[in-house]
Design an enzyme around this catalytic site. Structure first.
Site, PDB file in Angstrom:
ATOM      1  N   GLU A  22     -17.775  16.957   4.347  1.00  0.00           N
ATOM      2  CA  GLU A  22     -16.742  17.638   3.540  1.00  0.00           C
ATOM      3  C   GLU A  22     -17.126  17.639   2.055  1.00  0.00           C
TER       4      GLU A  22
ATOM      5  N   GLY B 163       0.830  -1.206   0.000  1.00  0.00           N
ATOM      6  CA  GLY B 163       0.000   0.000   0.000  1.00  0.00           C
ATOM      7  C   GLY B 163       0.863   1.253   0.000  1.00  0.00           C
TER       8      GLY B 163
ATOM      9  N   LYS C 228      -6.834  23.843   7.990  1.00  0.00           N
ATOM     10  CA  LYS C 228      -7.029  22.640   7.166  1.00  0.00           C
ATOM     11  C   LYS C 228      -5.983  22.582   6.045  1.00  0.00           C
TER      12      LYS C 228
ATOM     13  N   GLY D 297      -0.261   4.418   0.342  1.00  0.00           N
ATOM     14  CA  GLY D 297      -1.051   5.537   0.871  1.00  0.00           C
ATOM     15  C   GLY D 297      -0.264   6.226   1.976  1.00  0.00           C
TER      16      GLY D 297
ATOM     17  N   ASN E 294       1.966  -1.303  -4.727  1.00  0.00           N
ATOM     18  CA  ASN E 294       0.741  -0.492  -4.769  1.00  0.00           C
ATOM     19  C   ASN E 294       0.028  -0.760  -6.091  1.00  0.00           C
TER      20      ASN E 294
ATOM     21  N   ALA F  70      -5.808   9.644   8.488  1.00  0.00           N
ATOM     22  CA  ALA F  70      -4.475   9.772   7.908  1.00  0.00           C
ATOM     23  C   ALA F  70      -3.472  10.127   9.009  1.00  0.00           C
ATOM     24  N   GLN F  71      -3.940  10.918   9.964  1.00  0.00           N
ATOM     25  CA  GLN F  71      -3.074  11.354  11.053  1.00  0.00           C
ATOM     26  C   GLN F  71      -2.485  10.144  11.795  1.00  0.00           C
TER      27      GLN F  71
ATOM     28  N   ASP G 123      -5.870   2.225   8.101  1.00  0.00           N
ATOM     29  CA  ASP G 123      -7.286   1.847   8.194  1.00  0.00           C
ATOM     30  C   ASP G 123      -7.500   0.339   8.372  1.00  0.00           C
TER      31      ASP G 123
HETATM   32  P1  FAD Z   1      -4.641   4.938   2.156  1.00  0.00           P
HETATM   33  O1  FAD Z   1      -3.972   6.239   2.341  1.00  0.00           O
HETATM   34  O2  FAD Z   1      -6.049   4.960   1.675  1.00  0.00           O
HETATM   35  O3  FAD Z   1      -3.750   4.064   1.150  1.00  0.00           O
HETATM   36  C1  FAD Z   1      -4.040   2.743   0.776  1.00  0.00           C
HETATM   37  C2  FAD Z   1      -3.236   2.444  -0.475  1.00  0.00           C
HETATM   38  O4  FAD Z   1      -3.324   1.045  -0.774  1.00  0.00           O
HETATM   39  C3  FAD Z   1      -3.739   3.184  -1.716  1.00  0.00           C
HETATM   40  O5  FAD Z   1      -2.631   3.704  -2.436  1.00  0.00           O
HETATM   41  C4  FAD Z   1      -4.440   2.105  -2.534  1.00  0.00           C
HETATM   42  O6  FAD Z   1      -4.420   2.372  -3.919  1.00  0.00           O
HETATM   43  C5  FAD Z   1      -3.619   0.861  -2.161  1.00  0.00           C
HETATM   44  N1  FAD Z   1      -4.328  -0.415  -2.277  1.00  0.00           N
HETATM   45  C6  FAD Z   1      -5.559  -0.722  -1.785  1.00  0.00           C
HETATM   46  N2  FAD Z   1      -5.858  -2.020  -2.035  1.00  0.00           N
HETATM   47  C7  FAD Z   1      -4.793  -2.538  -2.683  1.00  0.00           C
HETATM   48  C8  FAD Z   1      -4.487  -3.838  -3.183  1.00  0.00           C
HETATM   49  N3  FAD Z   1      -5.340  -4.869  -3.045  1.00  0.00           N
HETATM   50  N4  FAD Z   1      -3.300  -4.024  -3.803  1.00  0.00           N
HETATM   51  C9  FAD Z   1      -2.413  -2.995  -3.936  1.00  0.00           C
HETATM   52  N5  FAD Z   1      -2.640  -1.756  -3.468  1.00  0.00           N
HETATM   53  C10 FAD Z   1      -3.812  -1.528  -2.850  1.00  0.00           C
HETATM   54  N6  FAD Z   1      -8.068  11.588   7.743  1.00  0.00           N
HETATM   55  C11 FAD Z   1      -7.449  12.609   8.395  1.00  0.00           C
HETATM   56  O7  FAD Z   1      -6.616  12.363   9.292  1.00  0.00           O
HETATM   57  N7  FAD Z   1      -7.723  13.911   8.089  1.00  0.00           N
HETATM   58  C12 FAD Z   1      -8.567  14.249   7.102  1.00  0.00           C
HETATM   59  O8  FAD Z   1      -8.791  15.437   6.832  1.00  0.00           O
HETATM   60  C13 FAD Z   1      -9.227  13.207   6.379  1.00  0.00           C
HETATM   61  N8  FAD Z   1     -10.052  13.505   5.360  1.00  0.00           N
HETATM   62  C14 FAD Z   1     -10.622  12.484   4.631  1.00  0.00           C
HETATM   63  C15 FAD Z   1     -11.436  12.826   3.539  1.00  0.00           C
HETATM   64  C16 FAD Z   1     -12.023  11.823   2.784  1.00  0.00           C
HETATM   65  C17 FAD Z   1     -12.893  12.192   1.616  1.00  0.00           C
HETATM   66  C18 FAD Z   1     -11.790  10.455   3.117  1.00  0.00           C
HETATM   67  C19 FAD Z   1     -12.421   9.362   2.283  1.00  0.00           C
HETATM   68  C20 FAD Z   1     -10.992  10.109   4.197  1.00  0.00           C
HETATM   69  C21 FAD Z   1     -10.389  11.122   4.968  1.00  0.00           C
HETATM   70  N9  FAD Z   1      -9.559  10.837   6.047  1.00  0.00           N
HETATM   71  C22 FAD Z   1      -8.938  11.848   6.741  1.00  0.00           C
HETATM   72  C23 FAD Z   1      -9.247   9.436   6.396  1.00  0.00           C
HETATM   73  C24 FAD Z   1      -7.900   9.040   5.753  1.00  0.00           C
HETATM   74  O9  FAD Z   1      -7.908   9.362   4.391  1.00  0.00           O
HETATM   75  C25 FAD Z   1      -7.595   7.552   5.922  1.00  0.00           C
HETATM   76  O10 FAD Z   1      -7.725   7.211   7.271  1.00  0.00           O
HETATM   77  C26 FAD Z   1      -6.165   7.281   5.425  1.00  0.00           C
HETATM   78  O11 FAD Z   1      -6.113   7.445   4.017  1.00  0.00           O
HETATM   79  C27 FAD Z   1      -5.684   5.888   5.807  1.00  0.00           C
HETATM   80  O12 FAD Z   1      -4.363   5.707   5.367  1.00  0.00           O
HETATM   81  P2  FAD Z   1      -3.870   4.271   4.876  1.00  0.00           P
HETATM   82  O13 FAD Z   1      -2.410   4.372   4.645  1.00  0.00           O
HETATM   83  O14 FAD Z   1      -4.382   3.217   5.793  1.00  0.00           O
HETATM   84  O15 FAD Z   1      -4.645   4.046   3.497  1.00  0.00           O
HETATM   85  P1  NAD Z   2     -18.071   7.655   9.489  1.00  0.00           P
HETATM   86  O1  NAD Z   2     -18.280   6.256   9.933  1.00  0.00           O
HETATM   87  O2  NAD Z   2     -17.290   8.547  10.330  1.00  0.00           O
HETATM   88  O3  NAD Z   2     -19.494   8.338   9.221  1.00  0.00           O
HETATM   89  C1  NAD Z   2     -20.510   7.655   8.534  1.00  0.00           C
HETATM   90  C2  NAD Z   2     -21.857   8.278   8.870  1.00  0.00           C
HETATM   91  O4  NAD Z   2     -22.865   7.562   8.152  1.00  0.00           O
HETATM   92  C3  NAD Z   2     -22.214   8.166  10.351  1.00  0.00           C
HETATM   93  O5  NAD Z   2     -22.624   9.431  10.817  1.00  0.00           O
HETATM   94  C4  NAD Z   2     -23.339   7.135  10.378  1.00  0.00           C
HETATM   95  O6  NAD Z   2     -24.271   7.368  11.414  1.00  0.00           O
HETATM   96  C5  NAD Z   2     -23.969   7.323   9.005  1.00  0.00           C
HETATM   97  N1  NAD Z   2     -24.706   6.138   8.533  1.00  0.00           N
HETATM   98  C6  NAD Z   2     -24.387   4.827   8.697  1.00  0.00           C
HETATM   99  N2  NAD Z   2     -25.340   4.033   8.145  1.00  0.00           N
HETATM  100  C7  NAD Z   2     -26.256   4.860   7.601  1.00  0.00           C
HETATM  101  C8  NAD Z   2     -27.461   4.641   6.885  1.00  0.00           C
HETATM  102  N3  NAD Z   2     -27.926   3.414   6.614  1.00  0.00           N
HETATM  103  N4  NAD Z   2     -28.173   5.714   6.475  1.00  0.00           N
HETATM  104  C9  NAD Z   2     -27.736   6.989   6.713  1.00  0.00           C
HETATM  105  N5  NAD Z   2     -26.612   7.241   7.409  1.00  0.00           N
HETATM  106  C10 NAD Z   2     -25.864   6.199   7.834  1.00  0.00           C
HETATM  107  O7  NAD Z   2     -17.434   7.526   8.004  1.00  0.00           O
HETATM  108  P2  NAD Z   2     -16.680   8.637   7.149  1.00  0.00           P
HETATM  109  O8  NAD Z   2     -17.334   9.959   7.285  1.00  0.00           O
HETATM  110  O9  NAD Z   2     -16.532   8.048   5.798  1.00  0.00           O
HETATM  111  O10 NAD Z   2     -15.245   8.703   7.835  1.00  0.00           O
HETATM  112  C11 NAD Z   2     -14.382   7.569   7.797  1.00  0.00           C
HETATM  113  C12 NAD Z   2     -13.124   7.859   8.595  1.00  0.00           C
HETATM  114  O11 NAD Z   2     -12.365   8.871   7.939  1.00  0.00           O
HETATM  115  C13 NAD Z   2     -13.433   8.379   9.994  1.00  0.00           C
HETATM  116  O12 NAD Z   2     -12.506   7.854  10.886  1.00  0.00           O
HETATM  117  C14 NAD Z   2     -13.252   9.859   9.874  1.00  0.00           C
HETATM  118  O13 NAD Z   2     -12.816  10.442  11.094  1.00  0.00           O
HETATM  119  C15 NAD Z   2     -12.162   9.964   8.816  1.00  0.00           C
HETATM  120  N6  NAD Z   2     -12.310  11.229   8.077  1.00  0.00           N
HETATM  121  C16 NAD Z   2     -11.757  12.334   8.652  1.00  0.00           C
HETATM  122  C17 NAD Z   2     -11.903  13.548   8.036  1.00  0.00           C
HETATM  123  C18 NAD Z   2     -11.291  14.776   8.669  1.00  0.00           C
HETATM  124  O14 NAD Z   2     -10.581  14.641   9.656  1.00  0.00           O
HETATM  125  N7  NAD Z   2     -11.515  15.958   8.137  1.00  0.00           N
HETATM  126  C19 NAD Z   2     -12.629  13.650   6.836  1.00  0.00           C
HETATM  127  C20 NAD Z   2     -13.201  12.503   6.293  1.00  0.00           C
HETATM  128  C21 NAD Z   2     -13.027  11.286   6.935  1.00  0.00           C
END
Ligand code: FAD
Ligand code: NAD
Length: 405
Positions: free
Chosen positions: A170, A10, A379, A12, A37, A318-319, A301
């Site tokens: 977001e 991975g 942010k 990420g 990856n 990500a943190q 994750d």
């Molecule tokens: P990732 O960073 O997702 O990386 C996983 C990697 O593995 C990717 O490159 C993917 O392509 C690769 N991969 C997956 N499956 C396979 C496979 N089978 N074979 C090979 N490669 C593979 N967290 C924060 O702390 N602050 C934020 O502001 C925040 N904002 C977010 C906004 C959004 C829209 C989303 C969806 C999430 C957000 N998160 C945030 C959560 C954060 O993005 C995740 O917790 C974080 O990316 C996890 O890091 P990771 O290294 O576990 O996985």
């Molecule tokens: P989440 O699990 O945090 O939120 C999902 C939401 O969907 C919850 O409020 C839940 O009650 C709702 N839900 C569940 N089942 C439902 C249903 N059947 N119908 C309607 N609503 C339903 O998931 P996320 O927002 O994707 O976040 C995933 C992870 O990524 C979290 O750990 C979050 O903290 C992190 N993240 C962080 C940031 C940031 O720090 N800015 C931004 C995005 C994601």
């Protein structure tokens, strides 16, 4: 003599942070480092909502992995991880098998659908760069078709966001800023556009500070979002979503675009590989190893680290993934040097900021509540910091969010 082989799965936040720290601290002859990856690039998962809404070009969200790694110290393999066979210290990729001495699993999250009917077929998700790009393309297509057709289908301009967690909120923040431009491009009256956010819990952003939650809700409502709170989605169909309004009542919200942002689980590779898990997340030991396997580290994750204060795992972010990557690199370096005294992982929570579009946000940073410009500025600092931690100043200058004001 063969060098010990470290395989990182991975590219990420967690995986790249591990590799970057390893390549800095380990000499070329001390170990073989392999990064696997499925794409040749890293994408900023934390910026995907912007690509999904069309407020950031997909190319801005990604950068080449080859630009980050040290070619003599790290071998990059672009392939899909199918399965890990920990008893044999092997990883099965799409095209070949790899052996390892130390394995770091950082494969990120997948979408959790909770078995809800129709989601896989009819909903879009913000889970990787391609799925995010698809959302923007789908909305664009619906708007342009609406404009071109003689008999107008209003559902083309209706968008449902399932889940008001951080991802859902977001995405909504970006979407409401994008709609005026989209409407202008397609000569559509903005009043015709309907944006619904459906949340199962009794509040938006469950568990977050109520004052900040209220701020976010008001900002989004003012820009046209209609909230359905305490209203779980029961089913998704071609027509839209069926929601449970309580007392046995249901309602069909008609929309041609449904974005499911209601939760994540770990990567299915974890389940296929037989690790003990809950929703594909492994409760790792204090050194971030999988129970029963001294040579397998699981981070990001795919891992679950208990928060002793709440007695629940920390939310996957990500943190935490980057802090885990840093520690694992340090521990692997120690192991290579014959030092088995491993460091324990302690999460240093610096806070959370949730954006509400490019110009607004809410957050708690170092224990202080912030909103508006201050939070939005913070942010961007956080977004740039994660680039800096992986690729230094060069990557910040190339990909960073430098327009801060
Ligand atoms: P990732 O960073 O997702 O990386 C996983 C990697 O593995 C990717 O490159 C993917 O392509 C690769 N991969 C997956 N499956 C396979 C496979 N089978 N074979 C090979 N490669 C593979 N967290 C924060 O702390 N602050 C934020 O502001 C925040 N904002 C977010 C906004 C959004 C829209 C989303 C969806 C999430 C957000 N998160 C945030 C959560 C954060 O993005 C995740 O917790 C974080 O990316 C996890 O890091 P990771 O290294 O576990 O996985
Ligand atoms: P989440 O699990 O945090 O939120 C999902 C939401 O969907 C919850 O409020 C839940 O009650 C709702 N839900 C569940 N089942 C439902 C249903 N059947 N119908 C309607 N609503 C339903 O998931 P996320 O927002 O994707 O976040 C995933 C992870 O990524 C979290 O750990 C979050 O903290 C992190 N993240 C962080 C940031 C940031 O720090 N800015 C931004 C995005 C994601």
């Amino acid at each position: 003599m063969n060098k010990p082989k470290i395989v990182v799965l991975g590219g990420g936040y967690g995986g790249l942070q591990t590799v970057v720290k390893l390549q800095k601290s380990i000499r070329e002859n001390d170990a073989e480092i392999i990064l696997v990856n499925n794409h040749p690039y890293h994408y900023e998962t934390t910026w995907l909502h912007e690509a999904a809404a069309g407020t950031l070009q997909p190319d801005r969200v990604r950068y080449s992995i080859e630009d980050i790694i040290h070619p003599r110290k790290v071998q990059f393999i672009q392939d899909t991880v199918e399965k890990i066979i920990p008893e044999e210290k092997k990883v099965q990729l799409g095209s070949k098998e790899l052996s390892y001495d130390y394995l770091v699993v950082a494969l990120g999250a997948e979408v959790e659908t909770f078995g809800i009917q129709g989601l896989k077929e009819h909903a879009l998700t913000i889970s990787n760069l391609n799925s995010a790009r698809k959302i923007n393309e789908h909305i664009e297509k619906e708007f342009s078709t609406y404009q071109a057709e003689k008999e107008k289908v209003d559902e083309r301009l209706s968008i449902v966001v399932g889940g008001a967690g951080f991802t859902g909120i977001e995405f909504l923040g970006e979407l409401v800023n994008r709609i005026p431009k989209l409407c202008a491009d397609h000569q559509i009256d903005p009043q015709k556009v309907k944006i619904y956010c459906v949340e199962a819990a009794p509040t938006v952003l469950p568990g977050f500070d109520p004052e900040l939650v209220e701020y976010a809700k008001k900002v989004l409502e003012k820009k046209g979002v209609e909230f359905y709170i305490g209203t779980p989605i029961k089913e998704c169909t071609k027509e839209g979503v069926l929601v449970d309004k309580g007392n046995g009542e249901t309602e069909l919200i008609q929309a041609n675009t449904v974005v499911w942002a209601a939760g994540v689980r770990g990567n299915s590779v974890i389940e296929k590989s037989g690790f003990e898990n809950v929703r594909a997340r492994v409760a790792v030991d204090p050194h971030l190893r999988a129970p029963g396997y001294q040579d397998v580290f699981i981070i990001g994750d795919c891992s679950a680290v208990m928060n002793k204060e709440t007695n629940r795992p920390y939310p996957p972010t990500a943190q935490i993934a980057m802090q885990q990557g840093k520690l694992v690199a340090k521990n692997i370096k120690n192991l290579l040097q014959g030092n088995n005294d491993l460091e324990t992982f302690v999460f240093d929570n610096k806070g959370t900021v949730c954006s509400l579009g490019e110009d607004d946000a809410i957050g708690v940073v170092f224990g202080k509540k912030i909103t508006g410009f201050k939070a939005s500025f913070m942010k961007k600092v956080i977004d740039n910091r994660s680039l800096f931690l992986i690729g230094g100043v060069g990557l910040v200058l190339k990909k960073g969010k430098l327009k801060m004001f």
